[in-house]
Design an enzyme around this catalytic site. Structure first.
Site, mmCIF file in Angstrom:
data_model
loop_
_atom_site.group_PDB
_atom_site.id
_atom_site.type_symbol
_atom_site.label_atom_id
_atom_site.label_comp_id
_atom_site.label_asym_id
_atom_site.label_seq_id
_atom_site.Cartn_x
_atom_site.Cartn_y
_atom_site.Cartn_z
ATOM 1 N N PRO A 53 -3.254 -11.664 10.413
ATOM 2 C CA PRO A 53 -3.300 -11.030 12.064
ATOM 3 C C PRO A 53 -3.499 -9.136 12.605
ATOM 4 C CG PRO A 53 -0.923 -11.370 11.769
ATOM 5 C CD PRO A 53 -1.783 -11.531 10.473
ATOM 6 N N ASP A 54 -4.306 -9.353 13.105
ATOM 7 C CA ASP A 54 -4.311 -8.118 13.416
ATOM 8 C C ASP A 54 -3.634 -7.381 14.682
ATOM 9 O OD1 ASP A 54 -5.127 -5.793 14.589
ATOM 10 O OD2 ASP A 54 -7.210 -5.835 13.674
ATOM 11 N N ASN A 93 1.107 -1.104 0.190
ATOM 12 C CA ASN A 93 -0.383 -0.275 0.190
ATOM 13 C C ASN A 93 0.883 1.159 0.171
ATOM 14 O OD1 ASN A 93 0.296 0.315 2.908
ATOM 15 N ND2 ASN A 93 0.169 -0.865 3.119
ATOM 16 N N LYS A 120 7.458 -18.083 -10.476
ATOM 17 C CA LYS A 120 7.028 -17.151 -10.885
ATOM 18 C C LYS A 120 5.793 -17.205 -11.324
ATOM 19 C CE LYS A 120 8.192 -13.063 -13.940
ATOM 20 N NZ LYS A 120 8.973 -12.592 -14.907
ATOM 21 N N LYS A 162 -13.446 0.565 15.636
ATOM 22 C CA LYS A 162 -12.444 0.305 15.639
ATOM 23 C C LYS A 162 -12.060 0.557 16.962
ATOM 24 C CE LYS A 162 -10.757 0.915 10.958
ATOM 25 N NZ LYS A 162 -10.321 1.309 10.025
ATOM 26 N N PHE A 198 -4.145 4.538 14.469
ATOM 27 C CA PHE A 198 -4.727 5.024 13.988
ATOM 28 C C PHE A 198 -5.550 4.162 12.842
ATOM 29 C CE2 PHE A 198 -0.760 7.171 14.216
ATOM 30 C CZ PHE A 198 -0.857 8.667 14.169
ATOM 31 N N LYS A 208 -11.472 -3.729 18.437
ATOM 32 C CA LYS A 208 -9.859 -4.313 19.011
ATOM 33 C C LYS A 208 -9.600 -3.317 20.079
ATOM 34 C CE LYS A 208 -8.537 -2.986 14.076
ATOM 35 N NZ LYS A 208 -7.691 -3.287 12.687
ATOM 36 N N ASP A 259 -4.204 -6.329 4.821
ATOM 37 C CA ASP A 259 -5.559 -6.760 5.500
ATOM 38 C C ASP A 259 -5.321 -8.217 5.162
ATOM 39 O OD1 ASP A 259 -6.622 -4.690 7.234
ATOM 40 O OD2 ASP A 259 -7.582 -4.371 5.641
HETATM 41 N N1 CTP Z 1 -3.593 -2.591 12.279
HETATM 42 C C1 CTP Z 1 -2.887 -3.712 12.479
HETATM 43 N N2 CTP Z 1 -2.732 -5.198 12.178
HETATM 44 C C2 CTP Z 1 -3.525 -5.276 10.890
HETATM 45 C C3 CTP Z 1 -4.387 -4.827 10.301
HETATM 46 C C4 CTP Z 1 -4.493 -3.095 10.989
HETATM 47 O O1 CTP Z 1 -2.237 -3.615 13.530
HETATM 48 N N3 CTP Z 1 -4.216 -6.517 10.718
HETATM 49 C C5 CTP Z 1 -3.779 -1.363 12.564
HETATM 50 C C6 CTP Z 1 -3.083 -0.190 11.792
HETATM 51 O O2 CTP Z 1 -1.715 -0.209 12.269
HETATM 52 C C7 CTP Z 1 -4.119 0.636 12.306
HETATM 53 C C8 CTP Z 1 -5.130 0.353 12.526
HETATM 54 O O3 CTP Z 1 -5.503 -1.170 13.137
HETATM 55 O O4 CTP Z 1 -3.569 1.180 13.198
HETATM 56 C C9 CTP Z 1 -6.365 0.601 11.789
HETATM 57 O O5 CTP Z 1 -5.890 0.131 10.495
HETATM 58 P P1 CTP Z 1 -7.202 0.119 9.308
HETATM 59 O O6 CTP Z 1 -6.281 -0.096 8.505
HETATM 60 O O7 CTP Z 1 -8.016 1.702 9.805
HETATM 61 O O8 CTP Z 1 -7.863 -0.224 10.219
HETATM 62 P P2 CTP Z 1 -8.115 -1.763 9.262
HETATM 63 O O9 CTP Z 1 -8.110 -2.473 10.618
HETATM 64 O O10 CTP Z 1 -7.335 -2.620 8.684
HETATM 65 O O11 CTP Z 1 -10.379 -2.100 9.020
HETATM 66 P P3 CTP Z 1 -10.409 -1.072 7.631
HETATM 67 O O12 CTP Z 1 -9.324 -2.181 6.570
HETATM 68 O O13 CTP Z 1 -11.366 -2.901 7.039
HETATM 69 O O14 CTP Z 1 -11.246 -0.470 8.033
#
Ligand code: CTP
Length: 433
Positions: free
Chosen positions: A326-327, A232, A310, A360, A346, A364, A300
């Site tokens: 994983p989140d 990204n 390849k 969120k 964020f 979270k 994500d």
């Molecule tokens: N984040 C994380 N791990 C992930 C996805 C997100 O630690 N796998 C953290 C980011 O560093 C940020 C927060 O979660 O602090 C929110 O990230 P964001 O991309 O806005 O949210 P998502 O959880 O990905 O939700 P969505 O894309 O569905 O809005």
């Protein structure tokens, strides 16, 4: 062509020398009656320790004497794009590149229109088009010009591109009318500059001494095959700035970063990772921590089965199976006894900023969320400006447009307040033994 050497007017003292090592503002003065207030603006900016260099448009010269600006700035005043002397000594590109911030005050309807349209017919408009530095503008014009749809459309365009505005204010105007359009007072402009450059909020030096901080930054790369990956647009600028601000406040910082084009911040233990899973592992290894700030734009999804060799074209559409990553923020916030006392995330949103940030926060289990609008053209990705809603369980604060360093300093100050003088992760770890 006024290129008054100010040395003869006011000798450079120790303060002047100190200033040269400090931060620089390039002040572009355009042709509005409020230009007569700019020597006072320069004086006040310099009182904060900033060096100020002035650029004056042809119309601006009708309202303020170049000599006055040269005297208060202790520098030359630049006003002619085609002066060979200026081009050989300085050059319009260097003029803007050497500044930390470009301030346009007063900013007439004309210069805003030029900037919105990308015109570059004189020194002021050329350097505004050429600059890679943040721009802060203090509009000043007649109320009808201010309200005109053309001006309002230009403002909207410029805001989207990250230009920060201070004022205008409501009041009596030189033209005898009353309304919106007076330039913000010099002290208000100085406040906006100070907030933007974090002059008064360089962070709570020493307030986080003895604490440990974990910061994630940058994007993650998720391999599809040995040569391709999903990523990204995150530059890592905000996360790295937060790591620096926490370290300046005295915290022992571990920065876990995805691939970015930034140097490792000096004095900070920096761990380089590529994928979300590697980032999570590195974060878990960095615990215990008193505060965790997840500023990384973690992908994500990853390829469910990355190819070992390849992937070749077959002439048919390619379907990729993706698995959820994983989140990291959620994992840290639910780490039980190892949970940092303060977990901050964020939220990058393209709509319903606060509502989505609140969701969120709850989903979270973190303590604070800094929510920013990342719709196209807000300039958040890769830019130097960030505007966030600061969301906690107690409520929401709208923070002004800040440089990423200023935002980091403000966040570090809030972290120091929240952690107070409580025991650090290190001392808690010691007492568990
Ligand atoms: N984040 C994380 N791990 C992930 C996805 C997100 O630690 N796998 C953290 C980011 O560093 C940020 C927060 O979660 O602090 C929110 O990230 P964001 O991309 O806005 O949210 P998502 O959880 O990905 O939700 P969505 O894309 O569905 O809005």
């Amino acid at each position: 062509m006024p290129k008054t050497a100010a040395k003869s007017l006011a000798p450079r003292g120790r303060a002047g020398a100190d200033r040269e090592r400090g931060r620089r503002v390039l002040l572009v003065v355009t042709g509005g009656i409020a230009a007569y207030k700019t020597p006072e603006l320069v004086r006040r900016l310099r009182e904060t320790g900033l060096a100020v260099r002035c650029v004056l448009t042809r119309a601006g010269r009708e309202f303020v004497a170049p000599l006055a600006l040269a005297a208060v700035s202790e520098d030359k005043v630049y006003d002619d794009l085609f002066s060979l002397t200026i081009e050989s000594e300085m050059g319009h590109i260097r003029l803007s590149r050497e500044a930390d911030l470009v301030v346009v005050a007063p900013a007439t309807a004309d210069i805003l229109a030029k900037l919105a349209a990308g015109l570059a017919g004189d020194l002021a408009s050329t350097l505004l088009l050429a600059t890679d530095k943040p721009v802060l503008a203090a509009p000043a014009m007649n109320v009808r010009m201010w309200e005109h749809p053309a001006t309002q459309a230009n403002l909207a365009t410029l805001r989207q591109r990250g230009v920060v505005f201070v004022g205008p204010e409501e009041g009596d105007m030189a033209c005898g009318e009353w309304g919106m359009g007076r330039m913000a007072e010099p002290e208000t402009i100085v406040e906006a500059v100070a907030a933007f450059l974090a002059l008064k909020t360089t962070g709570p030096v020493g307030a986080l001494a003895g604490t440990r901080a974990l910061v994630t930054s940058g994007p993650t790369w998720e391999a599809l095959d040995p040569v391709r990956y999903v990523a990204n647009r995150s530059s890592g600028k905000q996360g790295h700035a937060i790591a620096r601000a926490l370290a300046r406040a005295g915290a022992r910082v571990t920065l876990v970063t995805g691939p970015v084009a930034l140097a490792d911040p000096p004095g900070i233990a920096t761990v380089h990772v590529e994928s979300a899973r590697e980032m999570l592992e590195a974060c878990e290894r960095a615990l215990p921590a008193d505060v965790a700030v997840c500023a990384a734009a973690v992908a994500d999804w990853r390829a469910a089965n990355p190819a070992r060799s390849k992937i070749k074209k077959t002439g048919r559409p390619l379907s990729l199976a993706l698995a959820e990553n994983p989140d990291i923020l959620g994992t840290l916030a639910r780490a039980g006894a190892r949970r940092p006392r303060l977990v901050i995330g964020f939220a990058a949103e393209t709509g319903d900023l606060v509502a989505n940030a609140r969701k969120k926060l709850a989903a979270k289990g973190c303590d604070w969320i800094l929510a920013n609008d990342v719709s196209a053209d807000t300039g958040v990705f890769g830019g130097d400006v960030n505007t966030v809603e600061f969301v906690t369980r107690a409520g929401t604060e709208s923070w002004p447009a800040l440089s990423k360093d200023a935002l980091a300093a403000r966040l570090a100050a809030r972290v120091a307040d929240a952690l107070g003088s409580g025991r650090s992760a290190k001392s808690r770890k010691r007492s568990r033994r």
